[in-house]
Design an enzyme around this catalytic site. Structure first.
Site, short mmCIF file in Angstrom:
data_model
loop_
_atom_site.label_atom_id
_atom_site.label_comp_id
_atom_site.label_asym_id
_atom_site.label_seq_id
_atom_site.Cartn_x
_atom_site.Cartn_y
_atom_site.Cartn_z
N LYS A 183 22.34 -90.22 -63.93
CA LYS A 183 21.77 -90.67 -63.53
C LYS A 183 22.35 -92.26 -62.87
O LYS A 183 21.35 -92.93 -61.87
CB LYS A 183 21.11 -91.49 -65.37
CG LYS A 183 19.93 -92.46 -65.36
CD LYS A 183 18.87 -92.29 -64.83
CE LYS A 183 17.95 -93.72 -65.17
NZ LYS A 183 16.75 -93.86 -64.19
N CYS A 210 16.35 -101.39 -64.58
CA CYS A 210 17.53 -100.39 -64.21
C CYS A 210 18.04 -100.48 -63.26
O CYS A 210 19.73 -100.74 -64.34
CB CYS A 210 15.92 -99.15 -64.25
SG CYS A 210 15.37 -97.99 -65.45
N VAL A 216 9.87 -95.74 -71.55
CA VAL A 216 9.82 -94.86 -71.04
C VAL A 216 9.27 -94.03 -72.99
O VAL A 216 8.26 -93.49 -72.37
CB VAL A 216 11.62 -94.85 -70.84
CG1 VAL A 216 12.09 -93.36 -71.43
CG2 VAL A 216 12.08 -95.11 -69.77
N ARG A 265 9.45 -94.12 -62.31
CA ARG A 265 9.52 -95.70 -61.88
C ARG A 265 8.04 -96.54 -62.26
O ARG A 265 6.70 -95.62 -62.48
CB ARG A 265 9.14 -95.63 -60.52
CG ARG A 265 9.71 -95.36 -59.28
CD ARG A 265 9.21 -93.98 -57.91
NE ARG A 265 7.71 -93.52 -58.35
CZ ARG A 265 7.20 -93.20 -57.61
NH1 ARG A 265 7.26 -93.64 -55.83
NH2 ARG A 265 6.23 -92.35 -57.27
N GLU A 266 8.38 -97.47 -63.23
CA GLU A 266 7.21 -98.79 -63.10
C GLU A 266 6.61 -98.88 -61.93
O GLU A 266 6.71 -98.81 -61.15
CB GLU A 266 7.87 -99.75 -64.11
CG GLU A 266 9.44 -99.76 -64.88
CD GLU A 266 9.67 -100.58 -65.88
OE1 GLU A 266 8.90 -101.98 -65.83
OE2 GLU A 266 10.46 -100.84 -66.17
N LEU A 277 14.72 -98.43 -47.74
CA LEU A 277 15.64 -98.92 -46.56
C LEU A 277 15.17 -100.21 -46.29
O LEU A 277 14.95 -99.95 -45.17
CB LEU A 277 16.07 -97.96 -45.90
CG LEU A 277 16.99 -98.32 -44.12
CD1 LEU A 277 18.15 -98.46 -45.31
CD2 LEU A 277 17.06 -96.53 -43.73
N GLY A 317 15.41 -105.64 -58.68
CA GLY A 317 15.63 -106.63 -59.75
C GLY A 317 15.37 -105.32 -60.87
O GLY A 317 15.17 -104.47 -60.18
P1 NAD Z 1 12.29 -100.77 -73.65
O1 NAD Z 1 12.88 -102.60 -73.63
O2 NAD Z 1 10.60 -100.94 -73.14
O3 NAD Z 1 11.86 -100.12 -74.69
C1 NAD Z 1 12.53 -100.19 -75.77
C2 NAD Z 1 11.99 -99.90 -77.18
O4 NAD Z 1 13.01 -99.15 -78.28
C3 NAD Z 1 11.86 -101.51 -77.55
O5 NAD Z 1 9.94 -100.90 -77.88
C4 NAD Z 1 12.17 -102.09 -78.91
O6 NAD Z 1 11.94 -102.14 -79.97
C5 NAD Z 1 12.66 -100.24 -79.38
N1 NAD Z 1 14.05 -100.28 -80.32
C6 NAD Z 1 15.22 -100.77 -79.92
N2 NAD Z 1 15.74 -100.05 -80.89
C7 NAD Z 1 14.74 -98.91 -81.96
C8 NAD Z 1 15.44 -98.52 -82.58
N3 NAD Z 1 16.53 -99.06 -83.86
N4 NAD Z 1 14.47 -97.45 -83.50
C9 NAD Z 1 13.59 -97.94 -83.56
N5 NAD Z 1 12.82 -98.62 -82.04
C10 NAD Z 1 13.77 -98.97 -81.23
O7 NAD Z 1 12.83 -99.88 -72.47
P2 NAD Z 1 12.33 -99.01 -71.55
O8 NAD Z 1 12.32 -99.72 -70.30
O9 NAD Z 1 11.65 -97.95 -71.68
O10 NAD Z 1 14.37 -98.67 -71.47
C11 NAD Z 1 14.49 -97.43 -72.49
C12 NAD Z 1 15.18 -96.32 -71.81
O11 NAD Z 1 15.40 -95.89 -70.54
C13 NAD Z 1 16.72 -97.33 -70.98
O12 NAD Z 1 17.63 -97.06 -71.39
C14 NAD Z 1 16.40 -97.69 -69.73
O13 NAD Z 1 17.39 -97.73 -68.94
C15 NAD Z 1 16.19 -95.98 -69.24
N6 NAD Z 1 14.89 -95.84 -67.88
C16 NAD Z 1 14.05 -97.06 -68.10
C17 NAD Z 1 13.39 -96.74 -67.17
C18 NAD Z 1 12.05 -97.73 -66.96
O14 NAD Z 1 11.80 -97.53 -65.41
N7 NAD Z 1 11.81 -98.81 -67.24
C19 NAD Z 1 12.98 -95.51 -65.86
C20 NAD Z 1 14.35 -94.79 -66.49
C21 NAD Z 1 15.07 -94.96 -67.45
#
Ligand code: NAD
Length: 450
Positions: A213, A270, A11, A157-158, A260, A267
């Site tokens: 969300k 999220c 994100v 979406r990833e 659907l 998996g």
């Molecule tokens: P991720 O694990 O890929 O990235 C999180 C990053 O935060 C990591 O690089 C980690 O090293 C860093 N981090 C942790 N603690 C830290 C700190 N104290 N200071 C600085 N950096 C720190 O996670 P993501 O997939 O990007 O998801 C992040 C958030 O967004 C989550 O809450 C997730 O649910 C939400 N989200 C993710 C997606 C997705 O598709 N991946 C989509 C929508 C929402």
């Protein structure tokens, strides 16, 4: 406006690159040295279509990355995009969130400018308000006058992360105070006007935005578990194939086709964790969310359908060689967090099977989990060769074109399990392959001519 982003994962990095590409000055912070070093070299730590190219365009121009929080001292707004994984009981682990807020508070301490905290991580209702209060307490900035707070959930979406960032179907802004709300609405209006497409922007309370969300992800998960439930009923029903049933169901405009499709369950980073966090949150509020619990239970069981099919053919899997096609939780990503493949491999190993795997992008991540306990193949063909069974777990395009003759020729014993409904059952059955597919009547006694 100087923008800070804390957390450079899927994100945060996508957001930073997208903002920087439209001319905003962005500083990204992550505590992971290795990750930051990689990004500094213009390499995204994860695969996302188009991201490396855009990252290289903006790096050290509009985008700077660092592990040092003092770099974001002078920012006006900071997005928090750190991970919010599950605790073992399903509740949300907020360690990274609180750690990031404490560090941010120390660099924003006694600042003279108005600052805005934007929580973009997915957080259970009430969290943004608590984080804002903590930030205010440690930094000494008064909440509402020197410091504002906004909750701005992310829906990307990833695999389509950049596209979804540039062309979202909506932007949700949860507001603590009017001033910060106006600033962030202005930021997004300005950003999307540069793209020539301003999406609907919905403003609401902090807790409502947090819940949008969860409600969205729980609904998507519900559709998948619903499709899988109907698939499981079809498997017990002579002459039934769920593909035909759901195609007709999805043509109803009140229902629609998206999410659907039958499969081995959802998996990724999220849906599983968000569904579990919503269940836990509801129980904390003394509400039993029966529907959401059922969605989760169906999904917990669904991956093991693949093993049930194998056990219909072989009573004992000890010494059998099983090939797994696809490891990523979905195609076009290398993400294996909560991937169905991991659950299936674990179970197969437990049952004494020998496991061979292939994935176009995710092999390195799976090696970190299973080491030398499984065999990593260079191609799908190597994976299929000399196996007693193949399970198609992720619907990558390269698996689509492997024809039944190839399976028949290469496998020691041709048993194919189509966990994502990629193949035409008729073609496989015609070739004398023992073919099982999610949602297809198990005994295949019906005429395959229709
Ligand atoms: P991720 O694990 O890929 O990235 C999180 C990053 O935060 C990591 O690089 C980690 O090293 C860093 N981090 C942790 N603690 C830290 C700190 N104290 N200071 C600085 N950096 C720190 O996670 P993501 O997939 O990007 O998801 C992040 C958030 O967004 C989550 O809450 C997730 O649910 C939400 N989200 C993710 C997606 C997705 O598709 N991946 C989509 C929508 C929402």
């Amino acid at each position: 406006m100087k923008i800070g982003i804390i957390g450079l994962g899927f994100v945060g990095l996508t957001l930073g690159v997208a903002l920087a590409s439209k001319g905003y000055y962005v500083i990204g912070i992550d505590i992971d040295d290795e990750k930051v070093e990689k990004i500094r070299k213009g390499v995204s730590p994860f695969y996302e279509e188009g991201l490396n190219e855009l990252l290289q365009d903006v790096l050290n121009g509009n985008l700077y990355v660092s592990t040092n929080y003092s770099m974001i001292k002078d920012t006006n707004v900071v997005f928090v995009t750190v991970g919010t994984p599950s605790n073992p009981d399903g509740s949300q682990n907020q360690t990274y969130l609180y750690d990031s807020i404490r560090r941010l508070a120390n660099v924003w301490k006694s600042s003279m400018d108005y600052k805005v905290l934007i929580v973009k991580s997915t957080v259970v209702p009430g969290t943004t308000r608590r984080l804002a209060k903590l930030l205010s307490k440690i930094s000494g900035l008064s909440l509402g006058s020197q410091l504002g707070a906004v909750m701005n959930p992310e829906f990307l979406r990833e695999g389509k992360a950049l596209y979804d960032t540039f062309y979202p179907c909506r932007v949700v802004i949860g507001c603590y105070d009017q001033k910060s709300c106006d600033i962030i609405e202005g930021l997004w209006k300005d950003f999307y006007s540069k793209i020539g497409n301003i999406p609907p922007i919905l403003k609401m309370g902090l807790e409502e935005a947090e819940l949008v969300k969860y409600a969205s992800n729980a609904f998507l998960a519900m559709r998948i578990s619903f499709a899988n439930t109907i698939a499981n009923i079809c498997e017990k029903t002579p002459n039934c194939d769920v593909i035909k049933v759901l195609e007709a169901v999805g043509l109803d405009p009140r229902i629609g086709k998206q999410y659907l499709r039958p499969g081995l369950g959802y998996g990724g980073s999220c849906l599983p964790k968000d569904v579990k966090a919503l269940i836990h949150y509801s129980k904390d509020k003394s509400y039993e969310p029966i529907l959401i619990k059922a969605v989760d239970s169906v999904n917990e069981m669904q991956p093991y359908k693949a093993i049930e099919y194998l056990l219909m053919v072989y009573k004992d899997l000890r010494g059998k060689t099983i090939g797994i096609l696809g490891l990523a939780f979905k195609p076009n990503t290398d993400d294996v967090r909560e991937a169905v493949s991991i659950k299936i491999i674990r179970k197969l190993l437990k049952l004494g099977a020998k496991v061979k795997v292939h994935d176009p992008l995710a092999m390195e991540h799976v090696k970190k989990i299973f080491g030398d306990k499984i065999i990593y193949c260079k191609s799908p063909i190597d994976t299929i060769r000399d196996t007693d069974g193949v399970i198609l777990v992720t619907e990558w395009d390269i698996y689509r074109n492997i024809d039944p003759t190839t399976y028949k020729k290469l496998m020691k014993s041709p048993v194919v399990i189509d966990g994502r409904r990629l193949y035409d059952p008729k073609e496989f059955i015609k070739k004398g392959i023992r073919f099982y597919a999610v949602g297809l009547y198990v005994n295949h006694v019906f005429s395959l001519s229709t």
